[in-house]
Design a protein around this motif. Structure first.
Motif, PDB file in Angstrom:
ATOM      1  N   HIS A 189      -7.752  -1.544  12.799  1.00 41.41           N
ATOM      2  CA  HIS A 189      -6.958  -2.753  12.540  1.00 41.41           C
ATOM      3  C   HIS A 189      -5.956  -2.546  11.401  1.00 41.41           C
ATOM      4  CE1 HIS A 189      -9.987  -5.676  14.653  1.00 41.41           C
ATOM      5  NE2 HIS A 189      -9.318  -4.920  15.492  1.00 41.41           N
ATOM      6  N   ILE A 190      -6.398  -1.901  10.337  1.00 42.93           N
ATOM      7  CA  ILE A 190      -5.474  -1.642   9.218  1.00 42.93           C
ATOM      8  C   ILE A 190      -4.323  -0.757   9.690  1.00 42.93           C
ATOM      9  CG2 ILE A 190      -5.207  -0.308   7.067  1.00 42.93           C
ATOM     10  CD1 ILE A 190      -6.433  -2.914   6.378  1.00 42.93           C
ATOM     11  N   GLU A 191      -4.623   0.322  10.391  1.00 44.59           N
ATOM     12  CA  GLU A 191      -3.551   1.218  10.846  1.00 44.59           C
ATOM     13  C   GLU A 191      -2.549   0.471  11.725  1.00 44.59           C
ATOM     14  OE1 GLU A 191      -5.798   5.620  10.738  1.00 44.59           O
ATOM     15  OE2 GLU A 191      -4.948   4.871  12.616  1.00 44.59           O
ATOM     16  N   ILE A 192      -3.059  -0.389  12.601  1.00 38.37           N
ATOM     17  CA  ILE A 192      -2.175  -1.142  13.505  1.00 38.37           C
ATOM     18  C   ILE A 192      -1.316  -2.136  12.719  1.00 38.37           C
ATOM     19  CG2 ILE A 192      -2.210  -2.938  15.293  1.00 38.37           C
ATOM     20  CD1 ILE A 192      -4.653  -1.372  16.479  1.00 38.37           C
ATOM     21  N   LEU A 193      -1.932  -2.883  11.832  1.00 36.78           N
ATOM     22  CA  LEU A 193      -1.164  -3.897  11.091  1.00 36.78           C
ATOM     23  C   LEU A 193      -0.153  -3.232  10.158  1.00 36.78           C
ATOM     24  CD1 LEU A 193      -4.040  -6.464  10.459  1.00 36.78           C
ATOM     25  CD2 LEU A 193      -2.123  -6.705  12.069  1.00 36.78           C
TER      26      LEU A 193
ATOM     27  N   ARG D  22       1.384  12.447  11.116  1.00 32.57           N
ATOM     28  CA  ARG D  22       2.778  11.970  11.002  1.00 32.57           C
ATOM     29  C   ARG D  22       2.914  10.473  11.300  1.00 32.57           C
ATOM     30  NH1 ARG D  22       5.973  16.383  10.154  1.00 32.57           N
ATOM     31  NH2 ARG D  22       5.232  18.333  11.061  1.00 32.57           N
ATOM     32  N   GLY D  23       1.809   9.823  11.661  1.00 30.72           N
ATOM     33  CA  GLY D  23       1.870   8.384  11.927  1.00 30.72           C
ATOM     34  C   GLY D  23       2.336   8.038  13.335  1.00 30.72           C
ATOM     35  N   TRP D  24       2.207   8.970  14.268  1.00 29.11           N
ATOM     36  CA  TRP D  24       2.690   8.744  15.635  1.00 29.11           C
ATOM     37  C   TRP D  24       1.570   8.318  16.588  1.00 29.11           C
ATOM     38  CZ3 TRP D  24       5.883  13.968  16.206  1.00 29.11           C
ATOM     39  CH2 TRP D  24       6.958  13.948  15.296  1.00 29.11           C
ATOM     40  N   LEU D  25       0.331   8.292  16.093  1.00 29.33           N
ATOM     41  CA  LEU D  25      -0.820   7.938  16.943  1.00 29.33           C
ATOM     42  C   LEU D  25      -1.783   7.032  16.183  1.00 29.33           C
ATOM     43  CD1 LEU D  25      -1.670  11.506  18.410  1.00 29.33           C
ATOM     44  CD2 LEU D  25      -0.528   9.670  19.646  1.00 29.33           C
ATOM     45  N   LEU D  26      -1.242   6.126  15.381  1.00 33.44           N
ATOM     46  CA  LEU D  26      -2.116   5.294  14.539  1.00 33.44           C
ATOM     47  C   LEU D  26      -2.926   4.315  15.387  1.00 33.44           C
ATOM     48  CD1 LEU D  26       0.174   4.485  11.480  1.00 33.44           C
ATOM     49  CD2 LEU D  26      -1.677   6.148  11.628  1.00 33.44           C
ATOM     50  N   GLY D  27      -4.061   3.907  14.816  1.00 30.40           N
ATOM     51  CA  GLY D  27      -4.843   2.823  15.425  1.00 30.40           C
ATOM     52  C   GLY D  27      -5.367   3.143  16.801  1.00 30.40           C
ATOM     53  N   THR D  28      -5.706   4.382  17.050  1.00 26.86           N
ATOM     54  CA  THR D  28      -6.210   4.883  18.353  1.00 26.86           C
ATOM     55  C   THR D  28      -5.142   4.815  19.450  1.00 26.86           C
ATOM     56  OG1 THR D  28      -7.160   2.913  19.441  1.00 26.86           O
ATOM     57  CG2 THR D  28      -8.518   3.973  17.748  1.00 26.86           C
ATOM     58  N   SER D  29      -3.891   4.570  19.082  1.00 30.93           N
ATOM     59  CA  SER D  29      -2.821   4.475  20.086  1.00 30.93           C
ATOM     60  C   SER D  29      -2.422   5.855  20.601  1.00 30.93           C
ATOM     61  CB  SER D  29      -1.599   3.791  19.484  1.00 30.93           C
ATOM     62  OG  SER D  29      -0.966   4.638  18.554  1.00 30.93           O
ATOM     63  N   GLY D  30      -1.682   5.840  21.694  1.00 36.50           N
ATOM     64  CA  GLY D  30      -1.161   7.075  22.267  1.00 36.50           C
ATOM     65  C   GLY D  30      -2.215   7.832  23.059  1.00 36.50           C
ATOM     66  N   SER D  48     -10.110   6.922  25.774  1.00 31.97           N
ATOM     67  CA  SER D  48      -9.580   5.645  25.298  1.00 31.97           C
ATOM     68  C   SER D  48     -10.299   5.219  24.008  1.00 31.97           C
ATOM     69  CB  SER D  48      -9.818   4.590  26.381  1.00 31.97           C
ATOM     70  OG  SER D  48      -9.248   3.372  26.019  1.00 31.97           O
ATOM     71  N   GLY D  49      -9.549   4.646  23.081  1.00 37.15           N
ATOM     72  CA  GLY D  49     -10.167   3.974  21.929  1.00 37.15           C
ATOM     73  C   GLY D  49     -10.709   4.878  20.855  1.00 37.15           C
TER      74      GLY D  49
END
Lengths: 211, 211, 211, 211
Positions: A189-193, D22-30, D48-49
Motif C-alpha cells: 500500500h505504501i509503495e502504491i500510494l 528503479r521504481g518500475w515495479l512498485l507495489g507488486t505491479s508489473g 500475481s501479487g
C-alpha cells in the motif's frame, strides 16, 4: 521475545532499509509497526531516533496497547506509537507504516484546502486491498499536523470513521500513513500510494504548462 | 592511530558511501570530519580528491586544530578543513559534514538575494536537535562563495555568531554544511536539510504554476 | 592479456556498474575505455551491445589505434571506438567515458542552437583538472549527431582543437563524452559534468517560473 | 522443471529486482515472462501479487498457451498472462516485460488524445532491434485501459498488426509493454523506452517554459 517477534522484527528492518534507500525515511523520520499478538495487543515497533538505514532487528521494541514497553529491549517508543495503535484497533490492521517522502510532503500541502487528494483512474489502484478496477476513486484524507498526539489520535480516529474505504491518510507537511492486514500488504500500500502521489505531483507540472 | 580513530574512520566511510550513492558527494566533492579528542583537538578528516564512493577507512587523515597532519596517514587534507575546525570550535560540534547536492546548489542560488532560506512548518524540522514542533522556523543562512579560505572561515564564524540557532548553512552555488554533537546527529541533520531543500525546490515549481 | 589489462578491465567494470545504477548507461548504451599502453597504442574497451549493469571484466576488449581487436577476447568493439581513440590521441587522455543520461540528452538539445552549454560560477567546476576557482567558465561544446563515424570523429577532432580548454563535449540528443589522465580522473569529470548539467536543467525550470 | 526453466527463472528474478530498485515495479505491479519452449508453448511467468523486490526463482510459474499452470509451482498467474501470450505469438517474442513507471504512466495519459507517443531523433533509439539511425521515428501506441482482459488482448492484437514496427506500447494510466527475441533484448528495450519517455516528459517542462 518470541519467535514471532523476532521474525516480524527482521521483516520490519528489511522494509525500513528498502524505504530508507528510496528517501522515504530520511533523518530518522517515519516509523513502522506490526502486530505480534492481538489479545492482549502486542506490537513490534521501531524505536525513536534511530537511523532507518542502519536499524537492527534487536532494536525493535515490544509495546502494549498503551504504548508501554513490555519486556525485551528498553528504549523510547516513538511518540507516534499511539497513532499506530489507534489504526491497528480501528482498522484491524496487522501492520502500520508511516513514511516522510518529498512527494507526500508536497501533496499534503498543495491539496490541504481540499481536505484530501482524490486518486482516480490509475491501474496501480488495483493493488490496494479490495479494489478491482482502475476506475476506483481513492480519497486520501489530509489531516492538519499537531504536536498534541492524543488530539491527533482523536482526529485520526474520526477521519478513519468518516472515510471507511480509505487505505491511508496524509498528515499535512508531515507524511503518509498506510496499513494492511499484514506487513506485506502494508508495504504494498505504501509503495502504491507513494507512486501515485509522485505521479500526480509530476503531472501537475505538465498539465499547468500545457494550458 | 587509536582505536577511537579507527572506529570513527569506519563510520565516516559508511556515511560517505551512503551520501555518494544519493548523489550528494559526486566527483570527489564534499568532505566529512569527526572529533577524535578535544584537548588537544584531533579530527578524523576525509582526504582531498578521493572518490567518496570508494573511500577506505585507512585513507582518513588525522589533523590538529591548524589542519596539520598529526601522524598516521600522510596525504592532503581538504582546503576546507579550516572551515570544519571553525565549526567544531564555535559550535562544540563532534562531527561536521559538507555535501554538494543538486538541490542545495540550486536553492543556495535562488535565495541568495534573501541571504538565506526560511524553512517553516514541516514535521521534518523536529529531527533537528532541540526543535520540538513543526511550527519552528529554521533560517539557513547563505554565504557568498570564495576561494580565500581564511576569509571564508571568518565569514562563517561571523554567520554562526549572528545565527546562533542555525543547524547549518549554505555556501552559494557550492554546498551545504551541517554538524552535530556526534556523527549520527550530523548525518541526521544533513538528511533532514537535504530533504527540506528538495521539498522547497519542487514546491516552487508547483506553486508558481498554480498561480 | 597482461596484468595491466586485467586490472584496468576490473576498474572499468566497477565504473560501468556505478554509472548504470545512476541511469547513465541504460539499454546497453554508452561505452568506456582506458589506455593499457601508449606505444603501440592498446586500449581496453567495453564491448558493443552488453548490459553495463552485468558487464564482466573478461568481456573487455583489447583494441589497437585502428579499433582492431588485438588478441584476448573476440567480440565486436563499439562503433564509437574510433571516437575514443581520437580523444586519446588528441588530448593524451588515459581514459575516455561516454554516458547517456536523461539530463545530458535534454541539455544537448535545448542548447543546440547556442552550440554549447556555458557552465560558470559553481564550486563543482574546481573538480575539473586544472580549474582553480568557481569563477571558471567551462564551455561544453555541442556537436550535431551523425551515424557517419569517421565524419563524426573528424568533427570531434576539430572541436577539440577549437576548444582546447574543454573537459568534455555533448553530442546532440546522444550523450556526453569526457576523459582524464587516468580512469579516476575521467570518472570524476563525468560525475561533475552530469551534476552540473542536471543542476542547470532543474534551474531552468525554477528561473522560468520566477520571472 | 527443466534446467531451461530454472535458468530462465533466475534471470527473470534478476531483471525484476533491477526494475524494482528503479521504481518500475512498485507495489507488486508489473509482470515478466520468457519462453521456455515453443511447441507446445511453455512460458516462465511471474506470479500475481508478489513483491518484485523479493521475488525468488522458485516462485516463477510455468504456464501454457491458455495461461494454465503446467506442473511445478502452483500459484495464481497474473490476469495479464493472456496479454503476454498474445505478444509472444504475434511477435514471435522470447520474452515480454511490463513495467509501471511514473513517467510511462504520465505520458500514457498526456498523449492519449494523439493515440501514441512519437519518439524521434534520439541516439538511444538505435538500441531498439533493427533500428540503425537516430533519425528513426518510433511510434509507441497508447491503448485505452480495460479490466476486460480478453477484450484488451484483442485490442493489443489489433494494435500490433496495425503498428508492425512498434517495439512496445502503452496502456493508458497503466504501464508499458515491451518484448524481445530473448530476455536480454526485452530488458534493453524496456530500459531504452523508459529512458526516452522520461526524457520527453522532462523536456515538456522546459520547452513549455522557454516559449
Amino acid at each position: 521475545m518470541s519467535d514471532g517477534f523476532d521474525e516480524i522484527a527482521s521483516r520490519l528492518v528489511a522494509t525500513a532499509k528498502s524505504f530508507h534507500s528510496r528517501g522515504w525515511l530520511l533523518g530518522t523520520s517515519g516509523n513502522l509497526s506490526a502486530v505480534v499478538q492481538r489479545e492482549p495487543l502486542q506490537l513490534a515497533m521501531s524505536p525513536s531516533g534511530v537511523d532507518k538505514g542502519e536499524l537492527r532487528a534487536d532494536q525493535l521494541l515490544s509495546i502494549d496497547e498503551h504504548a508501554q514497553i513490555t519486556g525485551g529491549n528498553s528504549g523510547k517508543p516513538s511518540d507516534e506509537s499511539l497513532l499506530h495503535i489507534r489504526i491497528v484497533k480501528q482498522r484491524g490492521a496487522g501492520a502500520v507504516l508511516h513514511t516522510h517522502s518529498i512527494w507526500n510532503t508536497i501533496l499534503s500541502d498543495v491539496y490541504a484546502a481540499e481536505g484530501g487528494v482524490k486518486i482516480e483512474g490509475y491501474e496501480m489502484l488495483k493493488g490496494l486491498q479490495g479494489v478491482r478496477t482502475h476506475e476506483h476513486a481513492e480519497w486520501l484524507p489530509i489531516i492538519e499536523n499537531s504536536q498534541n498526539i492524543p488530539a491527533l489520535a482523536g482526529t485520526i480516529g474520526h477521519t478513519l470513521n468518516r472515510h471507511e474505504a480509505a487505505h491511508g491518510f496524509l498528515v499535512r507537511r508531515h507524511g503518509l500513513y498506510s496499513w494492511g492486514e499484514n506487513l506485506a500488504q502494508a508495504k504494498r500500500h505504501i509503495e502504491i500510494l507513494e507512486f501515485l502521489l509522485e505521479t500526480i505531483g509530476r503531472t501537475l507540472h505538465i498539465r499547468a504548462q500545457a494550458t
